[in-house]
Scaffold this active site. Structure first.
Site, PDB file in Angstrom:
ATOM      1  N   THR A  41       0.814  -1.214   0.000  1.00  0.00           N
ATOM      2  CA  THR A  41       0.000   0.000   0.000  1.00  0.00           C
ATOM      3  C   THR A  41       0.847   1.263   0.000  1.00  0.00           C
ATOM      4  O   THR A  41       0.497   2.254  -0.641  1.00  0.00           O
ATOM      5  CB  THR A  41      -0.948  -0.006   1.218  1.00  0.00           C
ATOM      6  OG1 THR A  41      -1.894  -1.072   1.069  1.00  0.00           O
ATOM      7  CG2 THR A  41      -1.715   1.300   1.353  1.00  0.00           C
ATOM      8  N   SER A  64       1.438 -11.661  -2.011  1.00  0.00           N
ATOM      9  CA  SER A  64       2.134 -12.443  -3.032  1.00  0.00           C
ATOM     10  C   SER A  64       3.603 -12.703  -2.688  1.00  0.00           C
ATOM     11  O   SER A  64       4.313 -13.332  -3.472  1.00  0.00           O
ATOM     12  CB  SER A  64       2.051 -11.731  -4.388  1.00  0.00           C
ATOM     13  OG  SER A  64       0.724 -11.698  -4.863  1.00  0.00           O
ATOM     14  N   THR A  76       1.148  -4.569   4.360  1.00  0.00           N
ATOM     15  CA  THR A  76       0.891  -4.931   5.758  1.00  0.00           C
ATOM     16  C   THR A  76       0.319  -6.331   5.935  1.00  0.00           C
ATOM     17  O   THR A  76       0.334  -6.867   7.039  1.00  0.00           O
ATOM     18  CB  THR A  76      -0.082  -3.936   6.410  1.00  0.00           C
ATOM     19  OG1 THR A  76      -1.328  -3.957   5.695  1.00  0.00           O
ATOM     20  CG2 THR A  76       0.480  -2.524   6.404  1.00  0.00           C
ATOM     21  N   ASP A  77      -0.191  -6.936   4.846  1.00  0.00           N
ATOM     22  CA  ASP A  77      -0.878  -8.228   4.996  1.00  0.00           C
ATOM     23  C   ASP A  77       0.006  -9.293   5.631  1.00  0.00           C
ATOM     24  O   ASP A  77      -0.478 -10.144   6.392  1.00  0.00           O
ATOM     25  CB  ASP A  77      -1.366  -8.733   3.640  1.00  0.00           C
ATOM     26  CG  ASP A  77      -2.553  -7.957   3.115  1.00  0.00           C
ATOM     27  OD1 ASP A  77      -3.002  -7.023   3.801  1.00  0.00           O
ATOM     28  OD2 ASP A  77      -3.037  -8.288   2.014  1.00  0.00           O
TER      29      ASP A  77
END
Length: 345
Positions: A14, A59, A89-90
């Protein structure tokens, strides 16, 4: 006094998005763009910017993190005084933890990101990047026992403890058990506590003599992750037990209930599977040390430990999966695996 040299390694996320053709945000900005977004960086350090990837962190692969660790070692060998990694951040807490397990260097490594994209008036990316640079330039962070840190919203968190606990709020990252290890006030990094590093010592004891390139290239099967819930019927366990290659997996991590418990009907299947491949138990709650000898009975921690399942202290299931993958890559036997996991309290 010369400014420190910081290596910025940008992976996307992001923090590095820009408007796309359909009205959403797309990955596209590089390391130089991030430096331009945060002019205050120039007052903190000399920045060497490098774009490693332009992907969402969903990914990022384990192999990519091994390659990233190699780039960080190269940065340390070529004069960098610290490294800042930017990504989405995932999976930030997973990247930070695996880097912490892999690296054994004398410069700070900071992972940061953004919860709000650059098109928003309240975008947090530039502020997080500046805070990460301040921590990377701080003498306190150079202490080897500090380890890899995640810096978000003016807090520095130990990689072992930090977790993303919200999907989109800017205060998404927390260390529930310990709180942050440092905070950034004005232009100062204020230490609050020191991370517990017994787990790192145990990991280094079993993988420290193995060349990093061998760990990166090890062709080990992936580790499965099963998050246990109310009424879990064990279908995945049955499928793994029936398949000659355990569905292609080399190990299994259970996100177990409470202090390390599973539904009673799963017990025999878990014991049979544990006889074929390493099975580790981690707290579904995401924190707090697992129990050792409080409860007895079929699905209790006493029964599971006696049946050969390994327990991962208070390490989050997501990070337990990464550690078990690393131990498999290192070719560790069950006793070495159990000792390393047990040290994660």
């Amino acid at each position: 006094m010369p400014k420190p040299v910081l290596q910025l390694l940008a992976l996307g996320g992001t923090i590095a998005t820009r408007p796309g053709a359909s009205g959403g945000m797309t990955h596209g900005l590089g390391a130089d763009d991030l430096v331009a977004m945060a002019p205050a960086l120039g007052g903190i350090a000399t920045i060497r910017a490098e774009t490693v990837a332009r992907v969402g962190s969903y990914s990022i692969t384990i192999d990519m993190v091994h390659a990233l660790a190699a780039r960080i070692r190269d940065a340390a060998a070529t004069g960098a005084d610290g490294v800042v990694v930017t990504q989405g951040t995932d999976t930030l807490e997973e990247t930070a933890f695996l880097l912490d397990a892999l690296l054994d260097i004398d410069i700070p490594v900071i992972v940061t990101a953004a919860m709000r994209n650059p098109s928003l008036a309240s975008a947090d990316g530039p502020g997080n990047l500046v805070a990460a640079a301040r921590v990377a330039a701080a003498p306190w962070a150079r202490q080897r026992e500090v380890g890899v840190l995640a810096v978000m919203l003016d807090h520095a968190h130990a990689a072992f403890d930090v977790a993303k606990t919200e999907t989109s709020r800017i205060d998404a990252f927390r260390s529930a058990a310990t709180g942050p290890v440092a905070t950034i006030v004005e232009d100062r990094v204020v230490p609050l506590t020191r991370p517990v590093r017994a787990w790192k010592d145990a990991v280094r004891a079993v993988i420290g003599s193995i060349p990093p390139a061998r760990l990166a290239e090890a062709g080990t099967p992936p580790v499965a992750l099963l998050w246990l819930g109310l009424g879990e019927a064990g279908g995945l366990l049955d499928a793994m037990a029936r398949a000659d290659d355990a569905l292609g997996h080399g190990g299994l991590v259970l996100g177990a209930m409470g202090g390390g418990h599973v539904p009673d009907p799963l017990l025999d299947r878990l014991f049979a599977l544990a006889a074929r491949l390493p099975v580790a138990v981690a707290p579904r709650a995401g924190g707090g040390p697992l129990l050792r000898r409080t409860y007895e009975g079929p699905g209790s921690e006493m029964a599971l430990r006696a049946g050969g399942l390994m327990y991962a202290g208070r390490l989050h299931p997501l990070k337990t999966r990464l550690l078990l993958d690393l131990l498999l890559r290192a070719g560790c036997d069950r006793a070495a695996m159990a000792a390393a996991l047990d040290a994660c309290e």
